[in-house]
Structure formats: structure tokens, C-alpha cells
Design a protein around this motif. Structure first.
Motif, PDB file in Angstrom:
ATOM      1  N   ALA A 145      17.600 -64.902 -19.736  1.00 18.51           N
ATOM      2  CA  ALA A 145      17.937 -63.661 -20.442  1.00 18.51           C
ATOM      3  C   ALA A 145      17.627 -62.446 -19.579  1.00 18.51           C
ATOM      4  CB  ALA A 145      17.181 -63.585 -21.767  1.00 18.51           C
ATOM      5  N   SER A 146      16.541 -62.527 -18.803  1.00 16.12           N
ATOM      6  CA  SER A 146      16.190 -61.397 -17.933  1.00 16.12           C
ATOM      7  C   SER A 146      17.256 -61.165 -16.868  1.00 16.12           C
ATOM      8  CB  SER A 146      14.821 -61.632 -17.274  1.00 16.12           C
ATOM      9  OG  SER A 146      14.886 -62.608 -16.252  1.00 16.12           O
ATOM     10  N   THR A 147      17.884 -62.252 -16.385  1.00 14.02           N
ATOM     11  CA  THR A 147      18.951 -62.072 -15.384  1.00 14.02           C
ATOM     12  C   THR A 147      20.177 -61.417 -16.022  1.00 14.02           C
ATOM     13  OG1 THR A 147      20.013 -64.256 -15.690  1.00 14.02           O
ATOM     14  CG2 THR A 147      18.156 -64.140 -14.160  1.00 14.02           C
ATOM     15  N   LEU A 148      20.459 -61.737 -17.283  1.00 14.99           N
ATOM     16  CA  LEU A 148      21.576 -61.097 -17.991  1.00 14.99           C
ATOM     17  C   LEU A 148      21.323 -59.605 -18.168  1.00 14.99           C
ATOM     18  CD1 LEU A 148      22.470 -63.679 -20.801  1.00 14.99           C
ATOM     19  CD2 LEU A 148      24.006 -62.847 -19.012  1.00 14.99           C
ATOM     20  N   LEU A 149      20.097 -59.253 -18.568  1.00 18.93           N
ATOM     21  CA  LEU A 149      19.753 -57.844 -18.771  1.00 18.93           C
ATOM     22  C   LEU A 149      19.832 -57.066 -17.463  1.00 18.93           C
ATOM     23  CD1 LEU A 149      16.742 -58.338 -21.191  1.00 18.93           C
ATOM     24  CD2 LEU A 149      18.824 -57.055 -21.731  1.00 18.93           C
ATOM     25  N   TRP A 150      19.287 -57.641 -16.393  1.00 19.84           N
ATOM     26  CA  TRP A 150      19.262 -56.958 -15.098  1.00 19.84           C
ATOM     27  C   TRP A 150      20.677 -56.794 -14.548  1.00 19.84           C
ATOM     28  CZ3 TRP A 150      16.013 -53.870 -13.020  1.00 19.84           C
ATOM     29  CH2 TRP A 150      15.976 -53.625 -11.634  1.00 19.84           C
ATOM     30  N   ALA A 151      21.475 -57.865 -14.666  1.00 18.89           N
ATOM     31  CA  ALA A 151      22.850 -57.797 -14.179  1.00 18.89           C
ATOM     32  C   ALA A 151      23.661 -56.788 -14.989  1.00 18.89           C
ATOM     33  CB  ALA A 151      23.493 -59.186 -14.267  1.00 18.89           C
ATOM     34  N   GLY A 152      23.502 -56.814 -16.308  1.00 18.96           N
ATOM     35  CA  GLY A 152      24.212 -55.871 -17.154  1.00 18.96           C
ATOM     36  C   GLY A 152      23.823 -54.436 -16.870  1.00 18.96           C
ATOM     37  N   TYR A 153      22.540 -54.230 -16.602  1.00 22.69           N
ATOM     38  CA  TYR A 153      22.060 -52.878 -16.280  1.00 22.69           C
ATOM     39  C   TYR A 153      22.762 -52.342 -15.036  1.00 22.69           C
ATOM     40  CZ  TYR A 153      18.992 -49.298 -14.326  1.00 22.69           C
ATOM     41  OH  TYR A 153      18.509 -48.130 -13.771  1.00 22.69           O
ATOM     42  N   TRP A 154      22.871 -53.160 -13.989  1.00 20.53           N
ATOM     43  CA  TRP A 154      23.476 -52.686 -12.745  1.00 20.53           C
ATOM     44  C   TRP A 154      24.985 -52.526 -12.862  1.00 20.53           C
ATOM     45  CZ3 TRP A 154      21.062 -50.046  -9.380  1.00 20.53           C
ATOM     46  CH2 TRP A 154      19.696 -50.256  -9.189  1.00 20.53           C
ATOM     47  N   ILE A 155      25.626 -53.313 -13.732  1.00 23.78           N
ATOM     48  CA  ILE A 155      27.064 -53.130 -13.953  1.00 23.78           C
ATOM     49  C   ILE A 155      27.324 -51.775 -14.591  1.00 23.78           C
ATOM     50  CG2 ILE A 155      29.013 -53.898 -15.369  1.00 23.78           C
ATOM     51  CD1 ILE A 155      28.136 -56.768 -14.820  1.00 23.78           C
ATOM     52  N   PHE A 156      26.557 -51.443 -15.637  1.00 23.84           N
ATOM     53  CA  PHE A 156      26.746 -50.158 -16.300  1.00 23.84           C
ATOM     54  C   PHE A 156      26.201 -49.004 -15.467  1.00 23.84           C
ATOM     55  CE2 PHE A 156      26.915 -53.021 -20.028  1.00 23.84           C
ATOM     56  CZ  PHE A 156      28.175 -52.665 -20.481  1.00 23.84           C
ATOM     57  N   ASN A 157      25.260 -49.322 -14.576  1.00 26.22           N
ATOM     58  CA  ASN A 157      24.676 -48.300 -13.718  1.00 26.22           C
ATOM     59  C   ASN A 157      25.622 -47.896 -12.584  1.00 26.22           C
ATOM     60  OD1 ASN A 157      22.083 -46.797 -13.296  1.00 26.22           O
ATOM     61  ND2 ASN A 157      22.212 -47.752 -11.278  1.00 26.22           N
ATOM     62  N   ALA A 158      26.644 -48.722 -12.348  1.00 27.61           N
ATOM     63  CA  ALA A 158      27.568 -48.459 -11.237  1.00 27.61           C
ATOM     64  C   ALA A 158      28.305 -47.133 -11.412  1.00 27.61           C
ATOM     65  CB  ALA A 158      28.572 -49.600 -11.108  1.00 27.61           C
ATOM     66  N   LYS A 159      28.515 -46.712 -12.648  1.00 28.07           N
ATOM     67  CA  LYS A 159      29.218 -45.457 -12.902  1.00 28.07           C
ATOM     68  C   LYS A 159      28.257 -44.307 -13.206  1.00 28.07           C
ATOM     69  CE  LYS A 159      33.371 -47.764 -14.633  1.00 28.07           C
ATOM     70  NZ  LYS A 159      34.319 -47.902 -15.773  1.00 28.07           N
ATOM     71  N   ASP A 160      26.989 -44.507 -12.877  1.00 26.96           N
ATOM     72  CA  ASP A 160      25.970 -43.493 -13.152  1.00 26.96           C
ATOM     73  C   ASP A 160      26.146 -42.305 -12.209  1.00 26.96           C
ATOM     74  OD1 ASP A 160      23.768 -42.129 -14.016  1.00 26.96           O
ATOM     75  OD2 ASP A 160      22.341 -43.740 -13.620  1.00 26.96           O
ATOM     76  N   GLU A 161      26.257 -41.120 -12.761  1.00 26.59           N
ATOM     77  CA  GLU A 161      26.418 -39.910 -11.943  1.00 26.59           C
ATOM     78  C   GLU A 161      25.083 -39.361 -11.449  1.00 26.59           C
ATOM     79  OE1 GLU A 161      28.443 -37.160 -14.431  1.00 26.59           O
ATOM     80  OE2 GLU A 161      30.280 -38.349 -14.585  1.00 26.59           O
ATOM     81  N   ARG A 162      24.001 -39.862 -11.961  1.00 22.63           N
ATOM     82  CA  ARG A 162      22.691 -39.325 -11.599  1.00 22.63           C
ATOM     83  C   ARG A 162      22.275 -39.794 -10.196  1.00 22.63           C
ATOM     84  NH1 ARG A 162      19.048 -41.802 -16.135  1.00 22.63           N
ATOM     85  NH2 ARG A 162      20.067 -43.605 -15.192  1.00 22.63           N
ATOM     86  N   GLU A 163      21.522 -38.945  -9.493  1.00 20.58           N
ATOM     87  CA  GLU A 163      20.933 -39.358  -8.219  1.00 20.58           C
ATOM     88  C   GLU A 163      19.954 -40.496  -8.529  1.00 20.58           C
ATOM     89  OE1 GLU A 163      18.321 -39.881  -5.036  1.00 20.58           O
ATOM     90  OE2 GLU A 163      17.665 -39.056  -6.961  1.00 20.58           O
ATOM     91  N   PRO A 164      19.947 -41.590  -7.711  1.00 23.56           N
ATOM     92  CA  PRO A 164      19.206 -42.804  -8.083  1.00 23.56           C
ATOM     93  C   PRO A 164      17.725 -42.601  -8.423  1.00 23.56           C
ATOM     94  CG  PRO A 164      20.674 -43.278  -6.263  1.00 23.56           C
ATOM     95  CD  PRO A 164      20.759 -41.800  -6.491  1.00 23.56           C
ATOM     96  N   VAL A 165      16.967 -41.888  -7.590  1.00 26.39           N
ATOM     97  CA  VAL A 165      15.535 -41.732  -7.860  1.00 26.39           C
ATOM     98  C   VAL A 165      15.319 -40.902  -9.123  1.00 26.39           C
ATOM     99  CG1 VAL A 165      13.337 -40.887  -6.960  1.00 26.39           C
ATOM    100  CG2 VAL A 165      14.974 -41.972  -5.412  1.00 26.39           C
ATOM    101  N   ILE A 166      16.097 -39.830  -9.289  1.00 24.74           N
ATOM    102  CA  ILE A 166      15.992 -39.001 -10.491  1.00 24.74           C
ATOM    103  C   ILE A 166      16.400 -39.809 -11.722  1.00 24.74           C
ATOM    104  CG2 ILE A 166      17.095 -37.072 -11.708  1.00 24.74           C
ATOM    105  CD1 ILE A 166      16.979 -35.516  -9.099  1.00 24.74           C
ATOM    106  N   GLY A 167      17.456 -40.598 -11.601  1.00 25.49           N
ATOM    107  CA  GLY A 167      17.887 -41.429 -12.718  1.00 25.49           C
ATOM    108  C   GLY A 167      16.824 -42.420 -13.121  1.00 25.49           C
ATOM    109  N   LEU A 168      16.189 -43.046 -12.134  1.00 22.16           N
ATOM    110  CA  LEU A 168      15.148 -44.021 -12.435  1.00 22.16           C
ATOM    111  C   LEU A 168      13.940 -43.343 -13.091  1.00 22.16           C
ATOM    112  CD1 LEU A 168      14.816 -47.080 -12.042  1.00 22.16           C
ATOM    113  CD2 LEU A 168      13.487 -46.587  -9.990  1.00 22.16           C
ATOM    114  N   ALA A 169      13.568 -42.156 -12.595  1.00 25.58           N
ATOM    115  CA  ALA A 169      12.454 -41.419 -13.193  1.00 25.58           C
ATOM    116  C   ALA A 169      12.740 -41.085 -14.656  1.00 25.58           C
ATOM    117  CB  ALA A 169      12.171 -40.150 -12.398  1.00 25.58           C
TER     118      ALA A 169
END
Length: 299
Positions: A163-187
Motif C-alpha cells: 500500500a505504501s508503494t501505491l501511495l508513493w507512486a500516486g503522489y509522484w504521478i499527481f505531483n508531476a503537474k505541481d507548479e510549486r518549486e520542489p523545496v517550497i512545495g515539500l515544506a
């Protein structure tokens, strides 16, 4: 040092740090519940990321990004770190570290498979072959070699790990269209996740009397699994002349991690873990090779 040399240095630093986290998870979970570890580690990571932004004099950007992207930050923060690490730490709580960390390496393949229904991508032969090989490796690890008997060492732990691999993979799929700068987005993600983790702890395990060992373990996890290592990896990817050269460094991590699990945690590494991990890594490598082969032929 050349630009590519710096990329390798940052990449190796990230891989070495990631190699230690399975050991850190297991030791920390001797003193904290999974929910408490999520709360304390997320707090440490949030403070580390704020420190990075402060050192870069970019804290004002955080407030601006919060106003523009608070909905996305709330949603992604609920997935990662909140739910993802709750599930991942539960898997490590139930399974030996060697098994949980090996299964976790299938997330890259999970992301490819998840993209088929979510992004309407057409499945490729390479993905099917890699899936069969990788998940055979998972089966070998989960049954400790008793594949035909299907005798699972801990079925609940296996479910949490997958289940953790599904959550992590899903997060990065939806994160691909993230407009935020990565470090700021993670914060921002961690900032929104903290109240969720606090409420979850208060409703469940409570905050408890956290020992110094538990707090130090959580601080290490927060800094090196969730915070600084992510920044180092981003720097490596930014500086490198070839993404593949840096991405291939990640294959060093599993064996280093197993060595630390044996030496520090004291787990006896099962032969089935080596066989299963070899199948998982072999499946991932095979997927990359089969995907590149047609392109090379066309060239």
C-alpha cells in the motif's frame, strides 16, 4: 570539481543517506509508535526545510506560495507525509526491516503501472515483463522462499508495504503537474501535515513520554529521509549532464541498506531476501533496458 562531479557527490550523499533510513526506522519504532514517529519526524523535516529556505533567503516565497497553492498543499500534504508515512512505518513495525525496504523498491514499477489507468497510458511489454519479475521477487521475500506454499511471514505487513508503494507512486504521478518549486512545495506539505499528525496522535496513541533515543531517531528520519536528502537529490539532478547516470546510483542503496540492517539492527539476512531483492532490481533494470532497446534500434 566539475559540474558532473558535483552531481555525483550530491547523488552519492543522497543514496548513502537513504541507505541508512531502514535502520533508523526500525530503531526509532522501538521507542515510538508509527503515528508518533510521523509527528516527530515531520516536525524535524519541516524545521530542516525552513532552515534550507532561510539559508537561501527564500522564506518570503513560502508565504506567497501558501496563498496561491494552499489547496494543493493541503491535499498533497495529506498524502505525503501524513498517510504515506503512517502506512510505511506500520509496515516496518510489522515486518523485518530487510523485507519492508526491499518491497518498497517496487514503487517505481508501481508508478508505471498506476499511470496506465490514471493517465490513460498504453501498457508496454516491458512493463508487463518487469511487473512479473518484480512481484515474483516480492512473493519470494514475503513468503521467505516458500512461494508454492504461499506461507506469508506477515500478511498484514505485506499489505501495508505494498500500500505504501501505491501511495508513493500516486503522489509522484499527481505531483508531476505541481507548479510549486520542489523545496517550497515539500515544506508546505509538511506544514499542513503537522496538524493532521498531531490530531491523529491525540486521538490514538497519544504523545506519550518520548525517550531521548526516540526523539533523536525521529530527528534523524526527518532530516535524512524527508528533508536534506531530498534537497541533495534535487541538486544532483539539476547539475548532472545525464539523468540516467544519477538515477542509476539508487541501485547502490539496497545492498548498503541490508548491510546496515544486519550490522546495526542485528537482523539475520535471509537468503530469500537476497533472491527477492535481486528479482526486484533485475525487473526494474530489465524494464529500463527493454524500454530503451526499441529507441536504440530506431536510431
Amino acid at each position: 570539481m566539475s559540474r558532473q562531479g558535483k552531481a555525483y557527490a550530491y547523488g552519492l550523499a543522497a543514496v548513502l543517506a537513504w541507505s541508512t533510513v531502514a535502520t533508523a526506522f526500525k530503531i526509532s519504532l522501538e521507542h515510538l509508535t508509527p503515528a508518533q514517529l510521523v509527528l516527530y519526524a515531520s516536525t524535524a523535516s519541516f524545521l530542516v526545510l525552513l532552515g534550507v529556505l532561510a539559508a537561501q533567503r527564500r522564506l518570503p516565497e513560502l508565504a506567497c506560495a501558501l496563498r496561491r497553492h494552499w489547496k494543493r498543499s493541503l491535499l498533497l500534504g495529506a498524502v505525503n507525509p501524513f498517510v504515506y508515512y503512517l502506512v510505511l512505518f506500520r509496515a516496518y513495525d510489522l515486518l523485518p526491516a530487510q523485507e519492508a525496504q526491499a518491497i518498497n523498491y517496487t514503487w517505481a514499477l508501481t508508478m508505471t503501472l498506476l499511470a496506465i489507468p490514471l493517465l490513460k497510458q498504453t501498457p508496454r511489454r516491458a512493463d508487463v515483463v518487469a511487473a512479473l519479475v518484480c512481484y515474483l521477487g516480492v512473493l519470494v521475500i514475503a513468503t521467505r522462499g516458500e512461494v508454492l506454499a504461499l506461507h506469508f511471514s506477515n500478511f498484514e505487513g505485506l499489505v501495508y508495504a505494498l500500500a505504501s508503494t501505491l501511495l508513493w507512486a500516486g503522489y509522484w504521478i499527481f505531483n508531476a503537474k505541481d507548479e510549486r518549486e520542489p523545496v517550497i512545495g515539500l515544506a508546505l506539505n509538511f506544514g499542513f501535515a503537522l496538524p493532521m499528525a498531531l490530531v491523529w496522535c491525540l486521538l490514538g496513541d497519544g504523545l506519550g513520554q518520548a525517550s531521548l533515543s526516540g526523539l533523536l531517531g525521529a530527528a534523524y528520519v526527518g532530516a535524512f529521509e524527508m528533508g536534506l536528502t531530498f534537497v541533495a537529490w534535487l541538486m544532483a539532478m539539476k547539475l548532472t549532464e545525464s539523468t540516467a547516470r544519477i538515477a542509476n546510483l539508487i541501485f547502490l542503496s539496497p545492498l548498503l541498506s541490508l548491510a546496515l540492517i544486519h550490522l546495526i539492527v542485528g537482523e539475520t539476512i535471509y537468503p530469500s531476501t537476497f533472491v527477492g531483492l535481486a528479482l526486484i532490481l533485475g525487473g526494474l533494470a530489465l524494464q529500463k533496458w527493454l524500454t530503451r532497446a526499441p529507441a536504440a534500434g530506431a536510431a
